[in-house]
Design an enzyme around this catalytic site. Structure first.
Site, PDB file in Angstrom:
ATOM      1  N   GLU A 118      33.998  41.115  56.391  1.00 39.95           N
ATOM      2  CA  GLU A 118      34.880  42.216  55.986  1.00 39.95           C
ATOM      3  C   GLU A 118      34.357  43.580  56.398  1.00 39.95           C
ATOM      4  OE1 GLU A 118      34.242  39.587  54.129  1.00 39.95           O
ATOM      5  OE2 GLU A 118      36.239  38.754  53.789  1.00 39.95           O
ATOM      6  N   HIS A 127      40.186  37.199  42.806  1.00 42.94           N
ATOM      7  CA  HIS A 127      41.342  37.166  43.718  1.00 42.94           C
ATOM      8  C   HIS A 127      42.617  37.717  43.095  1.00 42.94           C
ATOM      9  CE1 HIS A 127      38.671  34.248  45.706  1.00 42.94           C
ATOM     10  NE2 HIS A 127      39.364  34.473  46.800  1.00 42.94           N
TER      11      HIS A 127
HETATM   12  C1  TPP Z   1      34.341  37.559  51.265  1.00 47.72           C
HETATM   13  C2  TPP Z   1      35.503  36.641  51.341  1.00 47.72           C
HETATM   14  N1  TPP Z   1      36.286  36.661  52.438  1.00 47.72           N
HETATM   15  C3  TPP Z   1      37.343  35.832  52.527  1.00 47.72           C
HETATM   16  C4  TPP Z   1      37.656  34.982  51.510  1.00 47.72           C
HETATM   17  C5  TPP Z   1      38.816  34.015  51.618  1.00 47.72           C
HETATM   18  N2  TPP Z   1      38.258  32.664  51.866  1.00 47.72           N
HETATM   19  C6  TPP Z   1      38.035  31.814  50.853  1.00 47.72           C
HETATM   20  S1  TPP Z   1      37.265  30.424  51.348  1.00 47.72           S
HETATM   21  C7  TPP Z   1      37.236  30.946  52.951  1.00 47.72           C
HETATM   22  C8  TPP Z   1      36.618  30.086  53.995  1.00 47.72           C
HETATM   23  C9  TPP Z   1      35.186  29.840  53.707  1.00 47.72           C
HETATM   24  O1  TPP Z   1      34.631  29.077  54.716  1.00 47.72           O
HETATM   25  P1  TPP Z   1      33.215  28.414  54.574  1.00 47.72           P
HETATM   26  O2  TPP Z   1      32.207  29.421  54.148  1.00 47.72           O
HETATM   27  O3  TPP Z   1      32.944  27.682  55.816  1.00 47.72           O
HETATM   28  O4  TPP Z   1      33.377  27.400  53.343  1.00 47.72           O
HETATM   29  P2  TPP Z   1      34.368  26.147  53.241  1.00 47.72           P
HETATM   30  O5  TPP Z   1      35.652  26.637  52.669  1.00 47.72           O
HETATM   31  O6  TPP Z   1      34.534  25.564  54.584  1.00 47.72           O
HETATM   32  O7  TPP Z   1      33.695  25.247  52.285  1.00 47.72           O
HETATM   33  C10 TPP Z   1      37.836  32.196  53.072  1.00 47.72           C
HETATM   34  C11 TPP Z   1      37.985  32.927  54.327  1.00 47.72           C
HETATM   35  C12 TPP Z   1      36.844  35.021  50.359  1.00 47.72           C
HETATM   36  N3  TPP Z   1      37.107  34.264  49.290  1.00 47.72           N
HETATM   37  N4  TPP Z   1      35.773  35.853  50.309  1.00 47.72           N
END
Ligand code: TPP
Ligand code: MG
Lengths: 324, 322
Positions: A61, A130
């Site tokens: 971000e 959220h």
């Molecule tokens: C700082 C932040 N940016 C974006 C989001 C939205 N978001 C939630 S889960 C996710 C993907 C996370 O990917 P990863 O770290 O690979 O974990 P996974 O979901 O694959 O377990 C996103 C973009 C968030 N919750 N927090």
């Protein structure tokens, strides 16, 4: 005119601006081909404009906001998306110390024409990280313009104005209005910043509110009309610049004001509006200015708790009845 | 390293426990009883199992938005965990947190967080605290491939390395962050390469193989306890489902999905345990039955539990209301 959703109205606005100006581009997490934005606002745009101009980013971000600043001061018109308003906290330096201050700090040498889109609000049971409504944070930072559309028509007209604005614009949406349909012209139109809209005229009390609370206030106004209470409802559409005149004129007419937002109460935008009104229209007020907000707590998860947290029609109606 | 038979049974049991818990959650979700969103841990069970079996009860874990598996593996009360997902008063967070914040502090869970990558600095602080309090506690911090692109990753790995903190970074690389494949966001496909840049010993293991995860964690935990500083373990794994409740995950190529679906974490550890004669089919079946009973009980408990009273929304902002 056709009826389209708030989501599609935004997309239309983005699309028109991308067709008009090659320098307009979109970047953010999952805005592109595979997802089209967490709330599907950009769905289809990567297919049409290519992944260069509708750019998926890593979960970064601070760098998304900072890259928007860098691109904006060198001739591009970035529209950055932060998936949830709560997550702008990770980009606060770039938004509040860089984007907001550059024109001033550098003595007017540069412009930062970026748009940062994000979404606020509860009602989806997605808890404390959220669901917040944090617009006051940005209202408290000089140098940022803030759009808060509650209707599809405004969403399209305001996003186009935001993209053409020479200064950084925080463009805030609300989760519960994406699916609302209304008539939106297919042709181009712009909505100037700083022009509130009187959503309903009334004589007894003015209700000023933002986002989903505008819709609730309109429902309440309809209800109270049956009891002979005439409610005027004002939707500011932008918080910075703020249309004080429409508000003050209304208060001078009704003598009463109720402010309604989904923010937690202390330090909310409603506090600022109350202060402005007592400074500028004190002699016309016949009753204390009332505030209807969420309590000063994080947003809880459980539906019973979240329903209690978010102001409802009853709380709005009670506040109105208390002063009329 | 030869893994003891009893440990293989532990690894099987814990992998299966997480699997059955998540299948129950999916089932209850299908009955429309889980509010909000849901990030299932299905497919990644061997990571939580392998890591937590290598930890002591007094060690800590830091969880993520995909945290059910982490907390259940660490020993959370399944009744309270399930009730939390349903937003009930009896939930471990009294219904305030839900899926993204599922946490039970007294079994060593520092927290589950909805903000991706926000757990890493907290893990640094907990490990610093363990060091300053002169305990032998170790912190294992889970995070995703996507999280490793956030600024906190670099800040946290660096701080942990300069202070030689008792910390193990567990990257669950499931190849996607929502719909974004890692090919778009990480120039090297291995997050472990980034660990090396912070002078942190880093390895890549098969995250669907609980034994591999366990062995790597044992080594990292030993180093941490002996004052040797942080390590990073990248576990290659895959989500069996979409990112969140309504995501059909159409963006994943079918051959990739097929490849990973053929590498079921429960089957893998079960076969190893059978081969090593740590377990018979019959014993495996009796473990499954016992776990299924406990999970069903948790489901019933959660469904029957009461919702919190609305005014409880005001509690717990401060220790004493102001
Ligand atoms: C700082 C932040 N940016 C974006 C989001 C939205 N978001 C939630 S889960 C996710 C993907 C996370 O990917 P990863 O770290 O690979 O974990 P996974 O979901 O694959 O377990 C996103 C973009 C968030 N919750 N927090
Ligand atoms: Mg991932």
């Amino acid at each position: 005119m056709t009826e389209i959703t708030y989501r599609d109205a935004l997309k239309q606005g983005l699309r028109e601006e991308m067709l008009r100006d090659d320098n307009v581009f979109i970047m953010g997490e999952d805005v592109g081909l595979n997802w089209g934005g967490a709330f599907k606002v950009t769905k289809g745009l990567a297919e049409e404009f290519g992944e260069d101009r509708v750019r998926d980013t890593p979960i970064s971000e601070n760098a998304i906001a900072g890259a928007a600043v860098g691109a904006a001061i060198t001739g591009m018109r970035p529209v950055a998306e932060i998936m949830f308003g709560d997550l702008i906290s990770l980009a606060m330096d770039q938004v509040c110390n860089q984007a907001a201050k550059m024109r001033y700090m550098f003595g007017g040498q540069t412009s930062v024409p970026l748009v940062l889109r994000s979404v606020f609000g509860g009602g989806k049971n997605i808890a404390s990280h959220h669901s917040q409504s944090l617009e006051a944070w940005f209202m408290h930072t000089p140098g940022l313009k803030i759009a808060v559309p509650a209707f599809a028509y405004d969403a399209k007209g305001l996003i186009k104005t935001a993209i053409r604005d020479p200064d950084p614009v925080m463009f805030f949406e609300h989760k519960l209005v994406y699916d609302r349909k209304e008539e939106v012209p297919e042709e181009e139109y712009l909505i100037p910043f700083g022009e509130a809209k009187v959503r309903r005229e009334g004589a007894d009390v003015t209700v000023w509110g933002t986002f989903f609370m505008v819709h609730k206030a309109l429902e309440v106004a309809e209800e109270l009309a049956k009891d002979g209470i005439s409610v005027e409802v004002i939707d500011p559409r932008t918080l910075v610049p703020l249309d004080k005149k429409t508000l003050i004129d209304s208060v001078k007419k009704t003598g009463r004001l109720v402010l309604v937002t989904e923010e937690t109460k202390t330090g909310a935008t409603t506090a600022e509006i109350a202060a402005i009104v007592q400074e500028e229209a004190f002699d016309w007020l016949d009753a204390p200015v009332m505030r209807v907000n969420a309590p000063d707590t994080p947003v809880p998860f459980s539906p019973t708790l979240e329903q209690y947290f978010i102001p409802d029609n009853k709380r709005i109606a009670d506040a109105i009845r208390e002063i009329v | 390293m030869a893994v003891k038979k009893a440990t293989l049974v532990d690894l099987f049991t814990r992998t299966l426990k997480v699997r059955l818990f998540e299948e129950k959650v999916w089932d209850i979700f299908g009955q429309n009883l889980v509010p909000g969103t849901l990030h299932l841990y299905l497919g990644q069970e061997a990571v939580a199992a392998g890591v937590t079996v290598a930890l002591k009860e007094t060690d800590w874990i830091q969880s993520t938005h995909r945290g059910h598996g982490h907390v259940v593996a660490k020993g959370a009360d399944m009744n309270a965990a399930m009730a939390e997902l349903l937003g009930k008063k009896t939930g471990s967070c009294k219904g305030k947190g839900g899926s993204m914040h599922i946490t039970q502090f007294d079994v060593g869970v520092l927290g589950a967080t909805g903000v991706v990558a926000s757990g890493l600095p907290i893990a640094v602080g907990a490990a610093l605290s363990a060091q300053m309090r002169k305990t032998d506690e170790v912190v294992a911090c889970f995070f995703g491939d996507g999280a490793s692109n956030n600024g906190t990753f670099g800040e946290s790995l660096n701080m942990a390395a300069i202070w030689q903190l008792p910390l193990v970074w567990i990257v669950e690389n499931n190849l996607y962050a929502m719909g974004t494949p890692i090919t778009l966001t990480c120039p090297s496909q291995n997050i472990a390469d980034r660990g090396e840049a912070y002078c942190t010993p880093s390895v890549v293991v098969d995250g669907n193989n609980a034994v591999e995860v366990y062995e790597a964690t044992v080594e990292a935990v030993k180093r941490a306890r002996e004052g040797g500083g942080p390590s990073l373990i990248e576990c290659k794994t895959y989500r069996m489902r979409g990112h969140s409740r309504f995501d059909p995950a159409k963006y994943r190529p079918q051959d990739e999905v097929d490849h990973w679906m053929g590498r079921d974490a429960v089957e893998i550890i079960k076969n190893i345990a059978l081969e090593q004669k740590a377990l018979t089919e019959k014993q495996a079946e009796s473990i499954r039955k016992k776990l299924q009973k406990a999970v069903d009980k948790a489901g019933d408990f959660a469904i029957k539990s009461e919702h919190p009273a609305p005014e409880e929304a005001l509690d717990d902002v401060f220790k004493e209301a102001i």
